[in-house]
Design a protein around this motif. Sequence first.
Motif, PDB file in Angstrom:
ATOM      1  N   ASP A 210      -1.312  56.113  13.100  1.00  0.00           N
ATOM      2  CA  ASP A 210      -2.457  55.828  12.237  1.00  0.00           C
ATOM      3  C   ASP A 210      -3.750  56.144  12.982  1.00  0.00           C
ATOM      4  OD1 ASP A 210      -2.753  53.785  14.075  1.00  0.00           O
ATOM      5  OD2 ASP A 210      -2.263  52.167  12.667  1.00  0.00           O
ATOM      6  N   GLU A 211      -4.859  55.515  12.540  1.00  0.00           N
ATOM      7  CA  GLU A 211      -6.149  55.854  13.168  1.00  0.00           C
ATOM      8  C   GLU A 211      -6.235  55.427  14.638  1.00  0.00           C
ATOM      9  OE1 GLU A 211      -6.766  51.838  11.159  1.00  0.00           O
ATOM     10  OE2 GLU A 211      -5.845  53.762  10.651  1.00  0.00           O
ATOM     11  N   GLN A 212      -5.336  54.560  15.066  1.00  0.00           N
ATOM     12  CA  GLN A 212      -5.312  54.185  16.471  1.00  0.00           C
ATOM     13  C   GLN A 212      -4.281  55.002  17.264  1.00  0.00           C
ATOM     14  OE1 GLN A 212      -4.709  49.918  16.123  1.00  0.00           O
ATOM     15  NE2 GLN A 212      -6.926  49.562  16.188  1.00  0.00           N
ATOM     16  N   GLY A 213      -3.565  55.856  16.548  1.00  0.00           N
ATOM     17  CA  GLY A 213      -2.651  56.761  17.224  1.00  0.00           C
ATOM     18  C   GLY A 213      -3.417  57.886  17.886  1.00  0.00           C
ATOM     19  N   TYR A 214      -2.708  58.671  18.668  1.00  0.00           N
ATOM     20  CA  TYR A 214      -3.394  59.665  19.490  1.00  0.00           C
ATOM     21  C   TYR A 214      -3.479  61.030  18.820  1.00  0.00           C
ATOM     22  CZ  TYR A 214      -3.514  56.361  23.315  1.00  0.00           C
ATOM     23  OH  TYR A 214      -3.780  55.266  24.089  1.00  0.00           O
ATOM     24  N   THR A 215      -4.619  61.679  19.073  1.00  0.00           N
ATOM     25  CA  THR A 215      -4.912  63.014  18.567  1.00  0.00           C
ATOM     26  C   THR A 215      -5.145  63.951  19.740  1.00  0.00           C
ATOM     27  OG1 THR A 215      -5.877  62.200  16.493  1.00  0.00           O
ATOM     28  CG2 THR A 215      -6.576  64.385  17.223  1.00  0.00           C
ATOM     29  N   TYR A 216      -4.721  65.199  19.575  1.00  0.00           N
ATOM     30  CA  TYR A 216      -4.959  66.258  20.563  1.00  0.00           C
ATOM     31  C   TYR A 216      -5.556  67.457  19.824  1.00  0.00           C
ATOM     32  CZ  TYR A 216      -1.323  63.610  23.086  1.00  0.00           C
ATOM     33  OH  TYR A 216      -0.572  62.617  23.683  1.00  0.00           O
ATOM     34  N   HIS A 217      -6.437  68.153  20.483  1.00  0.00           N
ATOM     35  CA  HIS A 217      -6.958  69.406  19.936  1.00  0.00           C
ATOM     36  C   HIS A 217      -6.628  70.539  20.904  1.00  0.00           C
ATOM     37  CE1 HIS A 217      -9.377  66.514  17.611  1.00  0.00           C
ATOM     38  NE2 HIS A 217      -9.475  67.473  16.708  1.00  0.00           N
ATOM     39  N   GLU A 218      -6.327  71.697  20.352  1.00  0.00           N
ATOM     40  CA  GLU A 218      -6.017  72.857  21.168  1.00  0.00           C
ATOM     41  C   GLU A 218      -7.164  73.866  21.086  1.00  0.00           C
ATOM     42  OE1 GLU A 218      -2.051  75.458  21.586  1.00  0.00           O
ATOM     43  OE2 GLU A 218      -3.305  76.054  19.868  1.00  0.00           O
ATOM     44  N   CYS A 219      -7.509  74.457  22.219  1.00  0.00           N
ATOM     45  CA  CYS A 219      -8.577  75.453  22.288  1.00  0.00           C
ATOM     46  C   CYS A 219      -8.083  76.678  23.063  1.00  0.00           C
ATOM     47  CB  CYS A 219      -9.815  74.892  22.976  1.00  0.00           C
ATOM     48  SG  CYS A 219     -10.573  73.485  22.123  1.00  0.00           S
ATOM     49  N   ALA A 220      -8.761  77.803  22.852  1.00  0.00           N
ATOM     50  CA  ALA A 220      -8.407  79.032  23.560  1.00  0.00           C
ATOM     51  C   ALA A 220      -9.635  79.907  23.713  1.00  0.00           C
ATOM     52  CB  ALA A 220      -7.321  79.794  22.807  1.00  0.00           C
ATOM     53  N   THR A 221      -9.586  80.800  24.683  1.00  0.00           N
ATOM     54  CA  THR A 221     -10.611  81.826  24.841  1.00  0.00           C
ATOM     55  C   THR A 221     -10.249  83.018  23.968  1.00  0.00           C
ATOM     56  OG1 THR A 221     -11.012  81.138  27.122  1.00  0.00           O
ATOM     57  CG2 THR A 221     -11.748  83.351  26.503  1.00  0.00           C
ATOM     58  N   ALA A 222     -11.243  83.596  23.292  1.00  0.00           N
ATOM     59  CA  ALA A 222     -11.040  84.821  22.526  1.00  0.00           C
ATOM     60  C   ALA A 222     -11.455  86.012  23.380  1.00  0.00           C
ATOM     61  CB  ALA A 222     -11.851  84.788  21.238  1.00  0.00           C
ATOM     62  N   VAL A 223     -10.634  87.068  23.364  1.00  0.00           N
ATOM     63  CA  VAL A 223     -10.882  88.259  24.175  1.00  0.00           C
ATOM     64  C   VAL A 223     -10.889  89.480  23.264  1.00  0.00           C
ATOM     65  CG1 VAL A 223     -10.042  89.687  26.063  1.00  0.00           C
ATOM     66  CG2 VAL A 223      -9.778  87.194  26.178  1.00  0.00           C
ATOM     67  N   GLN A 224     -11.929  90.289  23.384  1.00  0.00           N
ATOM     68  CA  GLN A 224     -12.015  91.525  22.609  1.00  0.00           C
ATOM     69  C   GLN A 224     -12.377  92.672  23.536  1.00  0.00           C
ATOM     70  OE1 GLN A 224     -15.361  92.420  19.969  1.00  0.00           O
ATOM     71  NE2 GLN A 224     -13.905  92.672  18.277  1.00  0.00           N
ATOM     72  N   SER A 225     -11.602  93.745  23.473  1.00  0.00           N
ATOM     73  CA  SER A 225     -11.837  94.934  24.306  1.00  0.00           C
ATOM     74  C   SER A 225     -11.945  94.563  25.786  1.00  0.00           C
ATOM     75  CB  SER A 225     -13.092  95.672  23.844  1.00  0.00           C
ATOM     76  OG  SER A 225     -12.967  96.079  22.496  1.00  0.00           O
TER      77      SER A 225
END
Length: 330
Positions: A210-225
């Motif tokens: 629930d709202e007291q449970g844990y959340t994770y977010h994932e991020c990454a670098t974008a690479v072009q050329s």
Amino acid sequence: MIRTTFHAYGFALLFGLTLFPVAMATSEPPATGAIIILRDKNDATCSLEIPAEGSGLTYRYELEAFGTKCKGFVARTIEFVELPSALKIFLSDDDWCSESSSDQDFWIKLRTTKKSTTVGITKITTLFDYNRNVIIGPGLLLENKYQKVDGEVLDKLSCIKIVASRAFNVPLPPAATERDRSWSGSHPEDDVNLTCYSNQIMTGRKHMGDEQGYTYHECATAVQSGASVVIQTITKSTGIKESAGIYFVCPNNRVMIGREHIGDENADTYYGCAPATNAGRNLTVTPHGWSDSMKEANSEFRCPTNQFLIGRWHQGDENGNTRYRCATLQ
């Protein structure tokens, strides 16, 4: 209680920035150049930008999604101004911009057949008076249409999808690829205040409980050329009640960088979005469709390979459903 903020680029910096507009004013300045203009029953206007001729790009305007241009605008008429040739235009009452939903009342497909196509103010209901494969105005072809028996069209337009043709002699920039995808540390959902590291973009989210449970977010670098994409100034959205079933999509050509939520499902959520550049050029964000619904509790979502997060929808408490939206960056 654990609280994760990635670094000083975090949401504390966003509080002083301008909020995304979430509803149109009663009028706009006159538009110039290639544009589609919507008008409501009182002749208030809202203008939609068009992807560049030959770009092969898609712009989607979902009028129920926070962050979308013309959010909440009730369009009765439509006007086409100086549109490029071979531009495809899809209109529907379906919030997801689908042409196969069992719940939708109508959709219509238009295509321009010449440069600088201009068709004056037209009632959206009137478009259905024309047959398929008929020119309905100078340079504007009605390719196909659907209307459910007794389906309502008046003031029901919810989505406009605009697709530009691809020029044969102008190659599209390569799509950005991802690098160094990683999950944040855990933080309770009722105390989330997180922004990706500098020059990273969100690519996923998972939540347990629930709202007291844990959340994770994932991020990454974008690479072009071969070069890492640079993230520009982050702007914070207006607060959206988490449980309200309201779609949020970053404005055109912006990607999701952060998210804030303090409290239970009745509290507000804020999103941080930003443009991305490479070698001084603003990259174009081409949205894909929404993900399937998933139960919020014990859910995990990651954008497909080499796609980046731009939207999220949630309805109800932790037993309610959540959807996500990803995009290609070019």
